[in-house]
Design a protein around this motif. Structure first.
Motif, PDB file in Angstrom:
ATOM      1  N   TRP A 246      32.235 -23.483 -42.967  1.00  0.00           N
ATOM      2  CA  TRP A 246      31.250 -22.491 -43.378  1.00  0.00           C
ATOM      3  C   TRP A 246      30.990 -21.475 -42.277  1.00  0.00           C
ATOM      4  O   TRP A 246      30.728 -20.308 -42.545  1.00  0.00           O
ATOM      5  CB  TRP A 246      29.953 -23.179 -43.813  1.00  0.00           C
ATOM      6  CG  TRP A 246      30.073 -23.724 -45.206  1.00  0.00           C
ATOM      7  CD1 TRP A 246      30.256 -25.015 -45.578  1.00  0.00           C
ATOM      8  CD2 TRP A 246      30.071 -22.957 -46.415  1.00  0.00           C
ATOM      9  NE1 TRP A 246      30.373 -25.108 -46.935  1.00  0.00           N
ATOM     10  CE2 TRP A 246      30.249 -23.873 -47.477  1.00  0.00           C
ATOM     11  CE3 TRP A 246      29.933 -21.600 -46.710  1.00  0.00           C
ATOM     12  CZ2 TRP A 246      30.304 -23.457 -48.816  1.00  0.00           C
ATOM     13  CZ3 TRP A 246      29.977 -21.200 -48.043  1.00  0.00           C
ATOM     14  CH2 TRP A 246      30.161 -22.120 -49.075  1.00  0.00           C
TER      15      TRP A 246
ATOM     16  N   GLN B 141      31.662 -33.829 -42.266  1.00  0.00           N
ATOM     17  CA  GLN B 141      30.543 -32.893 -42.185  1.00  0.00           C
ATOM     18  C   GLN B 141      30.749 -31.859 -41.083  1.00  0.00           C
ATOM     19  O   GLN B 141      30.389 -30.698 -41.238  1.00  0.00           O
ATOM     20  CB  GLN B 141      29.227 -33.652 -41.970  1.00  0.00           C
ATOM     21  CG  GLN B 141      28.835 -34.541 -43.147  1.00  0.00           C
ATOM     22  CD  GLN B 141      28.767 -33.770 -44.454  1.00  0.00           C
ATOM     23  OE1 GLN B 141      28.238 -32.664 -44.513  1.00  0.00           O
ATOM     24  NE2 GLN B 141      29.319 -34.339 -45.517  1.00  0.00           N
TER      25      GLN B 141
ATOM     26  N   GLN C  92      42.284 -25.103 -45.066  1.00  0.00           N
ATOM     27  CA  GLN C  92      41.280 -25.435 -46.075  1.00  0.00           C
ATOM     28  C   GLN C  92      41.931 -25.790 -47.393  1.00  0.00           C
ATOM     29  O   GLN C  92      41.543 -26.738 -48.070  1.00  0.00           O
ATOM     30  CB  GLN C  92      40.357 -24.244 -46.308  1.00  0.00           C
ATOM     31  CG  GLN C  92      39.337 -24.034 -45.240  1.00  0.00           C
ATOM     32  CD  GLN C  92      38.498 -22.820 -45.575  1.00  0.00           C
ATOM     33  OE1 GLN C  92      37.725 -22.822 -46.511  1.00  0.00           O
ATOM     34  NE2 GLN C  92      38.707 -21.752 -44.827  1.00  0.00           N
TER      35      GLN C  92
ATOM     36  N   GLU D 293      33.020 -29.395 -42.486  1.00  0.00           N
ATOM     37  CA  GLU D 293      32.330 -28.516 -43.421  1.00  0.00           C
ATOM     38  C   GLU D 293      31.511 -27.466 -42.677  1.00  0.00           C
ATOM     39  O   GLU D 293      31.478 -26.298 -43.060  1.00  0.00           O
ATOM     40  CB  GLU D 293      31.419 -29.338 -44.341  1.00  0.00           C
ATOM     41  CG  GLU D 293      32.182 -30.198 -45.344  1.00  0.00           C
ATOM     42  CD  GLU D 293      32.698 -29.383 -46.528  1.00  0.00           C
ATOM     43  OE1 GLU D 293      32.368 -28.185 -46.615  1.00  0.00           O
ATOM     44  OE2 GLU D 293      33.426 -29.949 -47.359  1.00  0.00           O
TER      45      GLU D 293
ATOM     46  N   SER E   3      35.669 -33.958 -48.077  1.00  0.00           N
ATOM     47  CA  SER E   3      35.269 -32.555 -48.058  1.00  0.00           C
ATOM     48  C   SER E   3      35.275 -31.989 -49.476  1.00  0.00           C
ATOM     49  O   SER E   3      36.051 -32.410 -50.335  1.00  0.00           O
ATOM     50  CB  SER E   3      36.198 -31.763 -47.162  1.00  0.00           C
ATOM     51  OG  SER E   3      37.440 -31.613 -47.786  1.00  0.00           O
TER      52      SER E   3
ATOM     53  N   ASN F 223      27.781 -29.585 -45.533  1.00  0.00           N
ATOM     54  CA  ASN F 223      28.703 -29.171 -46.577  1.00  0.00           C
ATOM     55  C   ASN F 223      28.030 -28.348 -47.668  1.00  0.00           C
ATOM     56  O   ASN F 223      28.645 -28.015 -48.677  1.00  0.00           O
ATOM     57  CB  ASN F 223      29.421 -30.381 -47.186  1.00  0.00           C
ATOM     58  CG  ASN F 223      28.462 -31.348 -47.844  1.00  0.00           C
ATOM     59  OD1 ASN F 223      27.259 -31.098 -47.921  1.00  0.00           O
ATOM     60  ND2 ASN F 223      28.988 -32.461 -48.311  1.00  0.00           N
TER      61      ASN F 223
END
Lengths: 677, 639
Positions: free
Chosen positions: A300, A293, A321, A296, A224, A113
């Motif tokens: 990304w 995670q 998101q 995340e 998150s 994250n």
């Protein structure tokens, strides 16, 4: 006992000094401070490592727990962990420079994250086992899917080094790993894959409940994070091409060797990432941290264009998101536990059921409740006339809108009734311009009827929009999700309002839509243009619970064509140019660098064997039908390729195994290479 | 809101009225017309329904016969069931609770009970209430009221179930007519058709719709509901429902390599090991998300509103169908989305070379299922060859339905495997009056299996009906999905979906005055009959039960549990043979249909003609159907 051992050892013949001759061994004891001179102790070659440590500790005159300490041999870059071995057997002579140092050291761990967490990790066991230890503390199941890698070198590191990085600290959490002997190691292996190895305390593993500080760490891990500022995204490194994407593989640690051996030192920074794209037995009940995670990391990957997607997909990712971010914010500690989330919804549905069954008067109320009545302006662009919006009295009932000339006519026949089931609903909204239109595309035998409804204000819009949205899915106003839907639309409008009002300041309620999409779209669209696009996609996901939204995000991510491909720059045997080899969980893909086209795929289930020639660093693979390929790696180490192939084969064995225990030995066998021998 | 309130108060008044007038009316033959109740749900009913009179006339004569015979059989079956059940109940219950006899304005025991007996059937619900401690009158009334509301609500729900009579054309040119309930999936319909035809029940059989206007064909997926898409057909549609084998329906699961490794030479994939195929399926269909075949290549796209077709490089992704615009790479970010699959279906097209000047005849289109005519909202695509078309259409189906498709396939395989055993078993069963089968599906299979026998008996269904007793014995409650006995092959001239009015029988039959209710209800579509198990769970107070209770579907109790013991069934089977089909056997449903006729038959497709208020109460709309059928039959006879 030990002397017996040493006698049987063939090395004894070659030892340069007589076994009884004493010599001085130089050992640096880190705990004495950086400036303290090394300690010299008098030893014989017959002295075993345990004895050396004993002497050393006596000489330091320090009273402390030395149990985690071990000897590190600087020149040879290796640990002397076998306390029963003699110095002679280990090959340690007078010229050796040893360091007496803890095996567990603080490490700055970059989480998927983006947060850096300071925690203790084992520097003396294999990286694979170190990851297991880390994952155990973080409450991440299936540590075999993760690994450590060196971070991308950041250029202008200096100025923001301190603030964000030291926020989260778990170094004080007592590690049972502190006294790792062989049996407890086995225990640990078991624990890592067992479903619930921690007693939960308020929905959180007990070791996080020690202090508010550690509780905050758990929250960071399991919930998150809010969307990053657009500038932050733009600042980070983005791979611009497939070639760039191959560079990550130069940074993975060798999972068979220890951190110290790979040049990692105390307080160094490493990233923890999901390395193998096959996520076994994902269960929201036990996998709060893992799921978060993974989300995340996926988020990304999308924001940094690590994986390509289309504009439509990007909008959907953006909407998800936004939704996940909003739900995460509103969650407190306890309900952040995903299991609770599910439980709650289960209870709710149970409630609904019971009400429906037993209480007929409630049902009666429900049945009479849902209807919207109001004056709206309607516009049908299909007509060739240039008439604009005209006001009608509209009634929304069940899944249909009926409209009348005026409210007085409402008991008569409507001018028209529109059944919205199966229709397409799109917003046409500008908060700044006070325009709140709903565009409906209603399927009919002749095609689609296009109709615009114009609402007066946000409130009216959100009610009618929500109703249209539900109706398009065949749901009626009495559906429990209606109120939620209305609220969601309102908050989203609020977001647009703040966007048009000023620059992107992220508050609880509003965020800049630029932080939901990758920089490519920052350039392509203004936040104002982006909002309606994301809003459109958002309509389809707004009803999802937090867990389902995360799962949905992961699902779409995993359905992307390029998902799960790890790229390596290789040179095939007999070829003169560099090419890209993609490795996935079930196949190898040969990709032409010029066009980016897949040239060939080989599936693992046709694979007979693969070999690595460690001297010339060449990987040779044989497939059924006498197909042989061989290649060398251009930038990454061929050990990484080897680990990937072996790792994926290991991952595929998991589903067949009934037991929850992680077969570390098999993993090592498949990925260790010459270290495994 | 107001409407519903109004409706309910109306209904309650009505019920009170009924209960009060029970006594007098029990003897009197002429039925008072119940008042109309405007209900909001009528709106729903009216949408998409064609005038079913018209469609009835369009029915082939033999279809009519079949339909008629089937309905009659169902009626007599249910009646018989109720009758036997009543008998059994009478044996045990009758004496008990009459003491708690409430208000005097109800004539309970004498007249009505004889009436009940005389007129048979569903009056079992009149079983006296549990002899609880005498409640006060107020309490009792409260209770009654609450029960009424509850039951009324349930009926409302039930009444909303749409049913269609669908004529299905079979490959050999013959056709079958069957009634499809909106809750039935295509799988259920296929299972029905398996029983009605002598096909081999393999997994390729599918129900398809064709549209002659657009020259399209689409196989319905097994999990879809059939009624919903058919309801959107226009009233004068030429569309047909076909039942035939479609090789490509589940080809992807038999040979996944041809789809998932389509780039490879097909010959080299031919000998793929079963194990490897399984693994392919596992990888692509059993993961966290379904993997869509990575199709890409040049297809022709018909340009909006133009006659020309343009080549474009298309790519299939889970999120939709994309193409890469001219001069751009095929990188994801540059792709243009042609269509996403949430709202559209994919259709095969025929002879587009002529119709639209397509480059080849291998075309498919993507459109909303409601669109029935040429429109700018349809996406027309053309492939170089048939296999390419199959690839893309299958790929799009995978993208749209995902794992559901695989589940459908597995269910179909199970079914196909099971049908073989069942075929042999049902033969056994019919010879040796066997036990009811354990699963509902199996039961249906069992129940229907003997029907072909009817067909073989002769062309005149009327005489051969009702079905052979032996088979009926094995048949628990009437199968939930009624099937008509296969009519003799009909010329496939007019194939129509006859859309029934939404059957509001239930609410209706509960409201009209008691005597009428005690009449055998005019044949309502059987599914509901089956839900009329006589052992009425919370026995409503006597007043109520005698008027509306019997017709109410109680909260579905286990039908098997409610079944009378086997001997009774036997009884019924033999009795079932008795009533001659044409005019519905048991006493006069005549008044009811007559009452219903005026308004009941008028139904429009167009928005809300709130005219159906009258029929809804006037008589069970089943009466509509029956009377229509009857007149049609008469007509045919006299000719």
């Amino acid at each position: 006992n030990y002397s017996e051992l040493s006698h049987t050892h063939p090395h004894n013949q070659y030892k340069p000094t007589h076994p009884c001759t004493a010599w001085d061994l130089t050992v640096t004891v880190e705990d004495l401070g950086p400036d303290a001179p090394p300690i010299q102790i008098s030893v014989t070659s017959e002295l075993h490592i345990g004895g050396v440590i004993l002497k050393l500790v006596e000489k330091t005159n320090l009273k402390k727990d030395w149990s985690d300490h071990a000897l590190w041999w600087e020149q040879k870059q290796q640990w002397l962990l076998r306390t029963g071995w003699t110095l002679d057997k280990c090959g340690v002579h007078a010229d050796a420079r040893l360091v007496f140092t803890p095996q567990h050291k603080p490490l700055r761990l970059g989480l998927p994250n983006g947060v850096t967490l300071k925690m203790r990790a084992c520097f003396s066991s294999s990286a694979f086992r170190t990851v297991m230890g880390i994952c155990r503390v973080l409450n991440l199941r299936h540590p075999e899917e993760l690994s450590l890698l060196r971070p991308v070198e950041e250029k202008k590191k200096k100025k923001d080094k301190d603030s964000s990085e030291e926020l989260y600290d778990l170094t004080d959490v007592p590690l049972t790993a502190g006294a790792l002997n062989n049996t407890s190691k086995k225990l640990l292996i078991h624990c890592c894959s067992a479903r619930s190895h921690w007693t939960l305390y308020d929905g959180m593993p007990a070791h996080f409940a020690d202090s508010p500080k550690t509780e905050a760490v758990y929250k960071m891990l399991s919930v998150s994070l809010p969307s990053p500022a657009p500038e932050a995204i733009a600042k980070l490194y983005r791979p611009a091409s497939v070639v760039d994407k191959t560079h990550i593989h130069t940074r993975w640690l060798n999972s068979s060797r220890s951190l110290m051996q790979q040049g990692i030192r105390e307080n160094d920074k490493l990233w923890l990432r999901f390395k193998y794209y096959t996520f076994h037995d994902m269960d929201p009940k036990y996998d709060a941290v893992r799921l978060t995670q993974l989300y995340e990391q996926a988020r990304w990957a999308i924001l940094l264009e690590d994986i390509d997607c289309t504009e439509e997909e990007m909008m959907l990712f953006g909407a998800l998101q936004y939704h996940i971010g909003k739900l995460s914010l509103s969650q407190d500690m306890v309900s952040s536990c995903q299991g609770m989330d599910d439980l709650e919804s289960a209870l709710k549905s149970l409630e609904v059921k019971m009400v429906g069954d037993s209480n007929s008067t409630d049902t009666l109320e429900n049945m009479t409740a849902p209807e919207l009545n109001d004056y709206l302006k309607i516009f049908r662009p299909k007509r060739l006339t240039l008439k604009g919006y005209k006001q009608y009295w509209c009634k929304f009932q069940d899944t249909s809108i009926s409209y009348y000339k005026s409210s007085e006519d409402r008991y008569g026949e409507p001018i028209q009734q529109l059944n919205l089931k199966g229709c397409e609903v799109a917003p046409d909204v500008s908060v700044a311009g006070q325009k709140f239109c709903i565009r409906l595309l209603i399927p009919a035998p002749e095609g689609m009827n296009e109709i615009y409804l114009r609402c007066e204000n946000e409130k009216q819009y959100s009610q009618w929009m929500a109703a249209c949205k539900l109706a398009s899915k065949g749901l009626m106003l009495l559906d429990s999700s209606y109120q939620n839907e209305v609220k969601n639309i309102q908050t989203f409008l609020a977001m647009q309002r703040s966007n048009s009002a000023g620059p992107a300041a992220q508050t609880d309620e509003s965020i800049n839509t630029h932080s939901l999409v990758s920089p490519r779209y920052h350039k392509k669209y203004k936040p104002k243009q982006l909002t309606p696009r994301i809003l459109e996609a958002y309509q389809n996901v707004a009803q999802l619970s937090l867990t389902s939204a995360i799962l949905k995000f992961l699902q779409i991510w995993q359905a992307l064509p390029d998902f799960g491909i790890s790229y390596f720059m290789v040179r095939f045997k007999g070829s003169r140019k560099d090419e890209v080899l993609g490795i996935t969980n079930n196949r190898l893909i040969r990709i032409d660098l010029g066009i980016g086209d897949v040239v060939k795929t080989w599936r693992y289930n046709n694979m007979r064997q693969w070999n690595v020639n460690w001297d010339i660093r060449q990987v040779a693979i044989e497939f059924d039908g006498n197909i042989n390929i061989a290649f060398t790696c251009v930038n990454a180490d061929c050990k990484v390729v080897h680990e990937y192939i072996g790792g994926y084969i290991f991952m595929s064995t998991r589903s067949r195994q009934q037991s929850d225990t992680l077969n570390e030995e098999l993993f090592h066998k498949l990925t260790g290479g010459h270290e495994a021998l | 809101m107001d409407d519903i309130d109004a409706m309910f108060s109306d209904m309650l008044q009505e019920m009170d009225l009924l209960t009060q007038s029970l006594g007098e009316e029990a003897e009197s033959a002429p039925l008072p017309k119940p008042p109309t109740i405007p209900g909001p749900q009528e709106m729903n009913f009216s949408v998409g329904f064609t005038d079913f009179n018209a469609s009835l006339h369009d029915l082939e004569d033999n279809d009519l016969d079949a339909l008629m015979a089937d309905l009659v059989a169902d009626i007599s079956a249910t009646e018989e069931k109720f009758a036997t059940e009543k008998d059994t109940l009478k044996g045990s219950a009758p004496v008990a609770p009459i003491p708690s006899q409430p208000p005097s304005n109800l004539s309970f025991p004498g007249s009505s009970s004889t009436l009940r007996q005389a007129t048979s059937s569903n009056s079992i619900a009149a079983t006296p209430p549990p002899p609880t401690s005498k409640p006060s009158k107020e309490e009792l009334e409260e209770q009654i009221k609450a029960d009424k509301i509850k039951l009324a609500l349930e009926k409302l729900k039930e009444a909303k179930v749409k049913k269609l009579v669908v004529k299905v054309e079979i490959m050999d040119g013959s056709s079958k007519t069957l009634m499809v309930d909106e809750r039935q999936t295509v799988r259920d319909v296929i299972d029905n058709l398996f029983e009605k035809t002598h096909c081999d029940c393999n997994v390729d059989w599918s129900v398809c719709e064709t549209n002659p206007d657009l020259q399209t064909e689409r196989g319905f997926e097994d999990h879809e509901n059939l009624v919903e898409p058919l309801s959107t057909w226009t009233r004068d549609t030429e569309n047909k429902v076909l039942f035939h084998e479609k090789k490509d329906k589940y080809e992807v699961f038999r040979n996944p390599q041809n789809f998932y490794m389509w780039k490879k030479d097909k010959k080299s994939l031919k000998d793929m090991k079963e194990k490897d195929k399984e693994q392919l399926l596992e990888e692509n269909f059993c993961g966290a998300s379904v993997i869509v075949p990575d199709l890409e290549g040049i297809l022709y796209l018909k340009e909006d509103g133009k006659k020309s077709w343009k080549q474009r490089y298309f790519l299939l992704r889970a999120s939709g169908l994309y193409y890469s615009p001219k001069g751009k790479t095929k990188a994801s970010r540059d792709l243009v989305c042609l269509v996403q699959f949430d709202n559209v279906n994919v259709y095969y097209c025929k002879e587009y070379r002529i119709k639209y000047k397509a480059p080849t005849d291998h075309c498919f289109i993507l459109k909303h299922s409601q669109i029935q005519k040429e429109s700018q909202y349809i996406r027309y695509l053309c492939c170089d060859d048939e296999w390419t078309m199959t690839l893309w259409v299958t790929g799009i189906r995978i993208a749209k339905y995902g794992k559901q498709l695989y589940d459908n396939y597995k269910a179909a395989v199970r079914k196909a495997a099971g049908s073989a055993t069942w075929a042999s078993r049902s033969i056994q069963a019919s010879s040796s009056a066997s036990t009811p089968s354990p699963t509902p599906k199996a039961r249906a299979a069992n129940g229907h299996a003997p029907q072909p026998a009817v067909e073989t008996k002769g062309s005149s269904n009327q005489t051969s009906f009702p079905p052979p007793p032996a088979s009926m014995e094995t048949l628990p409650p009437p199968p939930p999905d009624p099937m008509l006995p296969p009519p003799p092959p009909a010329p496939p001239s007019t194939n129509k979906v006859n859309q029934f009015p939404p059957p509001p029988q239930f609410p209706q039959s509960s409201f009209p005055p008691p005597p009428m209710d005690d009449l055998p209800p005019p044949p309502p579509p059987p599914p509901e009959d089956s839900e009329l198990p006589p052992d009425f769970l919370p026995p409503p107070p006597p007043i109520f039960s005698s008027c509306g209770g019997e017709a109410l579907p109680p909260p579905p109790p286990d039908p098997i549990a409610s079944l009378p013991p086997p001997p009774a069934l036997q009884n019924f089977a033999s009795a079932g043979g008795a009533p001659p089909p044409p005019p519905p056997p048991p006493p006069p449903p005549a008044p009811a249909p007559a009452a219903s006729k005026p308004a009941g038959s008028v139904r429009k497709v167009a928005p809300p003609p709130p005219k159906r208020t009258t029929p809804q109460l006037a008589a069970p709309s089943g009466g509509d159907l029956m009377s229509e059928l009857m007149t049609a039959m008469q007509k045919k006879r006299t000719q």
